[in-house]
Design a protein around this motif. Structure first.
Motif, mmCIF file in Angstrom:
data_model
loop_
_atom_site.group_PDB
_atom_site.id
_atom_site.type_symbol
_atom_site.label_atom_id
_atom_site.label_comp_id
_atom_site.label_asym_id
_atom_site.label_seq_id
_atom_site.Cartn_x
_atom_site.Cartn_y
_atom_site.Cartn_z
ATOM 1 N N GLY A 112 3.820 39.539 50.601
ATOM 2 C CA GLY A 112 3.000 40.242 51.577
ATOM 3 C C GLY A 112 1.989 41.192 50.961
ATOM 4 N N ILE A 113 2.046 41.368 49.650
ATOM 5 C CA ILE A 113 1.121 42.271 48.964
ATOM 6 C C ILE A 113 0.242 41.471 48.002
ATOM 7 C CG2 ILE A 113 0.914 44.298 47.443
ATOM 8 C CD1 ILE A 113 3.795 45.037 48.466
ATOM 9 N N CYS A 114 0.899 40.768 47.080
ATOM 10 C CA CYS A 114 0.159 39.990 46.093
ATOM 11 C C CYS A 114 0.806 38.632 45.842
ATOM 12 C CB CYS A 114 0.025 40.775 44.789
ATOM 13 S SG CYS A 114 1.600 41.273 44.081
ATOM 14 N N SER A 115 1.753 38.267 46.682
ATOM 15 C CA SER A 115 2.455 36.994 46.531
ATOM 16 C C SER A 115 2.821 36.455 47.911
ATOM 17 C CB SER A 115 3.730 37.215 45.708
ATOM 18 O OG SER A 115 4.583 36.099 45.758
ATOM 19 N N ASP A 116 2.826 35.149 48.026
ATOM 20 C CA ASP A 116 3.275 34.554 49.283
ATOM 21 C C ASP A 116 4.674 33.958 49.148
ATOM 22 O OD1 ASP A 116 2.607 32.387 47.737
ATOM 23 O OD2 ASP A 116 1.159 31.529 49.124
ATOM 24 N N VAL A 117 5.368 34.314 48.060
ATOM 25 C CA VAL A 117 6.749 33.875 47.852
ATOM 26 C C VAL A 117 7.666 34.858 48.572
ATOM 27 C CG1 VAL A 117 8.554 33.390 46.155
ATOM 28 C CG2 VAL A 117 6.147 32.884 45.611
ATOM 29 N N GLU A 118 8.299 34.390 49.627
ATOM 30 C CA GLU A 118 9.151 35.263 50.440
ATOM 31 C C GLU A 118 10.523 35.452 49.805
ATOM 32 O OE1 GLU A 118 10.711 35.764 55.042
ATOM 33 O OE2 GLU A 118 9.471 34.043 54.494
ATOM 34 N N PRO A 119 11.017 36.691 49.751
ATOM 35 C CA PRO A 119 12.373 36.904 49.248
ATOM 36 C C PRO A 119 13.389 36.326 50.234
ATOM 37 C CG PRO A 119 11.247 39.015 49.631
ATOM 38 C CD PRO A 119 10.347 37.926 50.110
ATOM 39 N N THR A 120 14.171 35.359 49.784
ATOM 40 C CA THR A 120 15.177 34.753 50.655
ATOM 41 C C THR A 120 16.591 35.006 50.150
ATOM 42 O OG1 THR A 120 14.920 32.640 49.515
ATOM 43 C CG2 THR A 120 13.633 32.958 51.530
ATOM 44 N N LEU A 121 16.788 35.005 48.853
ATOM 45 C CA LEU A 121 18.105 35.285 48.282
ATOM 46 C C LEU A 121 18.401 36.776 48.395
ATOM 47 C CD1 LEU A 121 17.848 33.256 44.936
ATOM 48 C CD2 LEU A 121 18.932 32.532 47.081
ATOM 49 N N TYR A 122 19.672 37.129 48.463
ATOM 50 C CA TYR A 122 20.060 38.535 48.510
ATOM 51 C C TYR A 122 19.477 39.296 47.316
ATOM 52 C CZ TYR A 122 22.963 42.726 48.439
ATOM 53 O OH TYR A 122 23.395 44.024 48.401
ATOM 54 N N MET A 123 19.564 38.704 46.121
ATOM 55 C CA MET A 123 19.024 39.341 44.926
ATOM 56 C C MET A 123 17.539 39.632 45.077
ATOM 57 S SD MET A 123 18.448 37.861 41.111
ATOM 58 C CE MET A 123 17.431 36.623 41.856
ATOM 59 N N GLU A 124 16.790 38.699 45.657
ATOM 60 C CA GLU A 124 15.350 38.888 45.828
ATOM 61 C C GLU A 124 15.053 40.008 46.824
ATOM 62 O OE1 GLU A 124 14.266 34.191 44.924
ATOM 63 O OE2 GLU A 124 14.325 34.922 46.995
ATOM 64 N N LYS A 125 15.861 40.113 47.841
ATOM 65 C CA LYS A 125 15.681 41.185 48.823
ATOM 66 C C LYS A 125 15.993 42.541 48.198
ATOM 67 C CE LYS A 125 16.559 38.108 52.686
ATOM 68 N NZ LYS A 125 17.422 37.738 53.797
ATOM 69 N N VAL A 126 17.017 42.577 47.345
ATOM 70 C CA VAL A 126 17.337 43.822 46.630
ATOM 71 C C VAL A 126 16.168 44.202 45.725
ATOM 72 C CG1 VAL A 126 18.865 44.888 44.919
ATOM 73 C CG2 VAL A 126 19.840 43.524 46.783
ATOM 74 N N LEU A 127 15.637 43.246 44.973
ATOM 75 C CA LEU A 127 14.496 43.519 44.090
ATOM 76 C C LEU A 127 13.306 44.044 44.883
ATOM 77 C CD1 LEU A 127 13.076 43.393 41.322
ATOM 78 C CD2 LEU A 127 12.479 41.011 41.869
ATOM 79 N N PHE A 128 13.022 43.426 46.005
ATOM 80 C CA PHE A 128 11.895 43.834 46.850
ATOM 81 C C PHE A 128 12.031 45.308 47.242
ATOM 82 C CE2 PHE A 128 9.675 44.155 50.950
ATOM 83 C CZ PHE A 128 8.478 43.528 50.670
ATOM 84 N N ALA A 129 13.236 45.728 47.614
ATOM 85 C CA ALA A 129 13.474 47.116 48.032
ATOM 86 C C ALA A 129 13.531 48.061 46.839
ATOM 87 C CB ALA A 129 14.764 47.198 48.830
ATOM 88 N N ILE A 130 14.220 47.656 45.788
ATOM 89 C CA ILE A 130 14.435 48.518 44.623
ATOM 90 C C ILE A 130 13.134 48.833 43.904
ATOM 91 C CG2 ILE A 130 15.419 48.481 42.276
ATOM 92 C CD1 ILE A 130 17.348 49.300 44.570
ATOM 93 N N ASP A 131 12.229 47.885 43.849
ATOM 94 C CA ASP A 131 10.951 48.101 43.163
ATOM 95 C C ASP A 131 10.256 49.338 43.722
ATOM 96 O OD1 ASP A 131 8.695 47.605 41.518
ATOM 97 O OD2 ASP A 131 7.761 46.396 43.085
ATOM 98 N N GLU A 132 10.153 49.421 45.022
ATOM 99 C CA GLU A 132 9.496 50.566 45.650
ATOM 100 C C GLU A 132 10.365 51.826 45.604
ATOM 101 O OE1 GLU A 132 6.342 50.442 46.589
ATOM 102 O OE2 GLU A 132 6.299 48.325 46.027
ATOM 103 N N LEU A 133 11.657 51.657 45.815
ATOM 104 C CA LEU A 133 12.554 52.814 45.864
ATOM 105 C C LEU A 133 12.637 53.537 44.524
ATOM 106 C CD1 LEU A 133 14.439 54.545 47.537
ATOM 107 C CD2 LEU A 133 16.283 52.942 46.990
ATOM 108 N N THR A 134 12.698 52.793 43.418
ATOM 109 C CA THR A 134 12.749 53.455 42.116
ATOM 110 C C THR A 134 11.474 54.244 41.861
ATOM 111 O OG1 THR A 134 11.988 51.440 41.007
ATOM 112 C CG2 THR A 134 14.375 51.838 41.038
ATOM 113 N N GLY A 135 10.341 53.714 42.316
ATOM 114 C CA GLY A 135 9.080 54.445 42.178
ATOM 115 C C GLY A 135 9.088 55.741 42.967
ATOM 116 N N LEU A 136 9.626 55.697 44.179
ATOM 117 C CA LEU A 136 9.718 56.899 45.011
ATOM 118 C C LEU A 136 10.617 57.945 44.363
ATOM 119 C CD1 LEU A 136 9.205 58.448 47.676
ATOM 120 C CD2 LEU A 136 11.200 57.262 48.606
ATOM 121 N N ILE A 137 11.745 57.512 43.828
ATOM 122 C CA ILE A 137 12.683 58.450 43.200
ATOM 123 C C ILE A 137 12.039 59.115 41.983
ATOM 124 C CG2 ILE A 137 14.887 58.624 41.976
ATOM 125 C CD1 ILE A 137 15.889 56.377 43.923
#
Length: 168
Positions: A112-137
């Motif tokens: 949705g930002i720079c890729s059209d590869v949708e996170p479908t696996l649990y691991m991919e969904k965690v990565l999607f969230a963690i990427d932004e969250l670690t930056g915020l922390i």
């Protein structure tokens, strides 16, 4: 299936030598990884995402090294191609034997930002969230007088989370 073995990656940074799972990359200075002058990763962010991914893999009973590799390598092309992020992941990682599944997972973090590869696996969904969250922390730590991550409190992160203008 067999657990993913870690590929040796020795990183020299201010805290000493750190061995992590990933591709063969050596540290340049204190801020970036580099291989033969080409592959560059943000050290602190890459290690933060790797650590978080390892944590979630462990508590989920998943392959800690595989998840850690995905976290470490998720921005492998960003420093070289910031305007084409995730468009060069395969060409940079395939020569090291990184498989299509891992490349797909890495590319899903930009959905949705720079890729059209949708996170479908649990691991991919965690990565999607963690990427932004670690930056915020990390951003929350940087506004503290001592700038120490250890002094960031959950309440502070949650408060900043609600402020759209924070860490832009």
């Amino acid at each position: 299936s067999m657990p993913t073995p870690p590929v040796r990656l020795v990183v020299r940074h201010p805290a000493g030598t750190h061995t992590v799972a990933g591709i063969q990359i050596a540290l340049v200075g204190t801020d970036y990884f580099q291989r033969n002058g080409t592959v560059v990763l943000g050290v602190n962010h890459g290690l933060a995402v790797e650590g978080a991914m390892r944590h979630f893999a462990q508590i989920s009973g998943e392959d800690v090294n595989y998840w850690g590799n995905v976290g470490l390598l998720h921005d492998v092309d960003y420093e070289m191609y910031p305007d084409e992020h995730l468009q060069h992941t395969a060409e940079l990682l395939k020569p090291f034997g990184v498989d299509d599944d891992m490349i797909r997972s890495i590319n899903s973090h930009g959905f949705g930002i720079c890729s059209d590869v949708e996170p479908t696996l649990y691991m991919e969904k965690v990565l999607f969230a963690i990427d932004e969250l670690t930056g915020l922390i990390v951003a929350c730590a940087l506004v503290l007088p001592d700038k120490k991550l250890a002094n960031v409190e959950v309440a502070s992160v949650l408060k900043k989370w609600k402020k759209k203008e924070f860490a832009r």
